[in-house]
Design a protein around this motif. Structure first.
Motif, mmCIF file in Angstrom:
data_model
loop_
_atom_site.group_PDB
_atom_site.id
_atom_site.type_symbol
_atom_site.label_atom_id
_atom_site.label_comp_id
_atom_site.label_asym_id
_atom_site.label_seq_id
_atom_site.Cartn_x
_atom_site.Cartn_y
_atom_site.Cartn_z
ATOM 1 N N UNK A 77 70.939 75.006 87.244
ATOM 2 C CA UNK A 77 71.682 75.190 85.967
ATOM 3 C C UNK A 77 71.013 73.580 85.569
ATOM 4 N N UNK A 78 69.960 73.595 86.097
ATOM 5 C CA UNK A 78 69.036 72.446 84.262
ATOM 6 C C UNK A 78 68.668 73.911 83.785
ATOM 7 N N UNK A 79 67.852 74.748 84.331
ATOM 8 C CA UNK A 79 66.636 75.565 83.290
ATOM 9 C C UNK A 79 67.298 77.009 82.393
ATOM 10 N N UNK A 80 68.435 77.698 83.645
ATOM 11 C CA UNK A 80 68.602 79.072 83.135
ATOM 12 C C UNK A 80 70.925 78.584 82.732
ATOM 13 N N UNK A 81 70.987 77.651 82.847
ATOM 14 C CA UNK A 81 72.548 76.956 82.340
ATOM 15 C C UNK A 81 72.360 75.811 81.529
ATOM 16 N N UNK A 82 71.489 75.479 80.650
ATOM 17 C CA UNK A 82 70.948 73.841 80.065
ATOM 18 C C UNK A 82 71.713 72.985 80.429
ATOM 19 N N UNK A 83 72.196 72.357 81.247
ATOM 20 C CA UNK A 83 73.205 71.513 82.621
ATOM 21 C C UNK A 83 72.064 70.681 82.355
ATOM 22 N N UNK A 84 72.186 69.294 82.613
ATOM 23 C CA UNK A 84 71.150 68.142 82.767
ATOM 24 C C UNK A 84 71.474 67.656 84.357
ATOM 25 N N UNK A 85 71.050 66.837 85.061
ATOM 26 C CA UNK A 85 71.089 66.711 86.433
ATOM 27 C C UNK A 85 71.579 65.256 86.037
ATOM 28 N N UNK A 86 73.240 64.453 86.513
ATOM 29 C CA UNK A 86 73.410 63.066 86.369
ATOM 30 C C UNK A 86 72.820 62.373 86.908
ATOM 31 N N UNK A 87 73.131 62.915 88.522
ATOM 32 C CA UNK A 87 72.662 61.838 89.144
ATOM 33 C C UNK A 87 73.221 62.591 90.749
ATOM 34 N N UNK A 88 72.089 62.029 91.695
ATOM 35 C CA UNK A 88 72.241 63.023 93.755
ATOM 36 C C UNK A 88 72.818 61.688 93.668
ATOM 37 N N UNK A 89 74.116 61.888 94.706
ATOM 38 C CA UNK A 89 74.743 61.048 95.086
ATOM 39 C C UNK A 89 74.250 60.623 96.574
ATOM 40 N N UNK A 90 72.998 61.964 97.012
ATOM 41 C CA UNK A 90 73.337 61.990 98.574
ATOM 42 C C UNK A 90 73.072 62.703 99.157
#
Length: 189
Positions: free
Chosen positions: A163-176
Motif C-alpha cells: 500500500x505504501x510503495x506500490x499504491x502511494x498510500x501513507x500509513x496513518x496509524x496501526x491500532x494494535x
C-alpha cells in the motif's frame, strides 16, 4: 452486525436510537457493505435497522466487469467518484488464497484508488496455514495458489509495503491487534 455497529458508532447512536426508515436526524452517512455470499447479504438486508442508510450488495470485488459499473453507480448517486473510507475486515487472506499474489496486489491497488482512507485488517500467515489445513481435513485439495504465494510471512508488514510503495498510500496509524491477533491498519491516499 459489524456494519450496523459501525454506523451507530460513527453517528454516536445508542443501541435504542435510530429509525428504520430514516438516517439519524441531521446526519448524512451512507454505508455500502459488500460480500461475495448472497445468502449473507440477504440476511443482512432483512436485519438492518437502517435500510435507508446502509446498503448491502452481493459483489465479487475481484470481478472488474461487475464492480466498476456497480460502484460507479452507487457513488454517482451521491455525486462522488470515491469513498471517504473503506473498511476491509478479514478479507485479504481469501482474496490472496483464491487469486494469488497478483490478485492481492490488484485488490489493494483497486481499493487505494477508490478511497481517501482505508482501514484494513489483514489475517496473519498462521490463518492461511489454518485455512489450508481445514481444507485438507475435509479431504479437498489446497487452495489453487497457496503453495506458490511469494507474498507471505508478516502479512501486516507485507500489505503495508504494498500500500505504501506500490499504491502511494501513507500509513496513518496501526491500532494494535484484535483479540484474534490481527492488526488494524489505517492508510490515507
Amino acid at each position: 452486525e459489524l456494519s450496523v455497529a459501525l454506523y451507530r458508532h460513527l453517528l454516536g447512536l445508542q443501541e435504542s436510537e435510530g429509525s428504520l426508515d430514516q438516517p439519524a436526524a441531521g446526519k448524512d452517512l451512507n454505508l455500502l457493505c459488500c460480500d461475495i455470499d448472497p445468502a449473507l447479504i440477504e440476511r443482512a438486508q432483512q436485519c438492518s435497522p437502517f435500510p435507508a442508510s446502509i446498503s448491502f450488495a452481493s459483489l465479487d470485488i475481484m470481478d472488474s466487469g461487475a464492480r466498476e459499473p456497480f460502484l460507479s453507480s452507487f457513488l454517482g448517486r451521491f455525486g462522488r467518484s470515491a469513498f471517504d473510507i473503506v473498511f476491509c475486515m478479514s478479507v485479504t487472506m481469501w482474496i490472496h488464497l483464491n487469486h494469488g499474489d497478483t490478485g492481492l496486489v490488484e485488490f489493494l491497488s483497486f481499493l487505494s484508488s477508490r478511497c481517501r482512507y482505508l482501514l484494513i485488517e489483514p489475517q496473519p500467515w498462521k490463518c492461511y496455514r489454518a485455512a489450508a489445513r481445514r481444507l485438507r481435513k475435509l479431504g479437498r485439495n489446497d487452495f489453487d495458489h497457496f503453495r506458490s504465494l511469494a507474498i507471505n510471512g508478516d502479512m501486516a508488514e507485507r500489505i503495508t509495503q504494498i500500500l505504501t510503495q506500490d499504491c502511494a498510500m501513507e500509513l496513518v496509524r496501526c491500532f494494535g491487534s484484535t483479540s484474534w491477533d490481527r492488526s488494524l491498519l489505517l492508510f490515507k491516499s
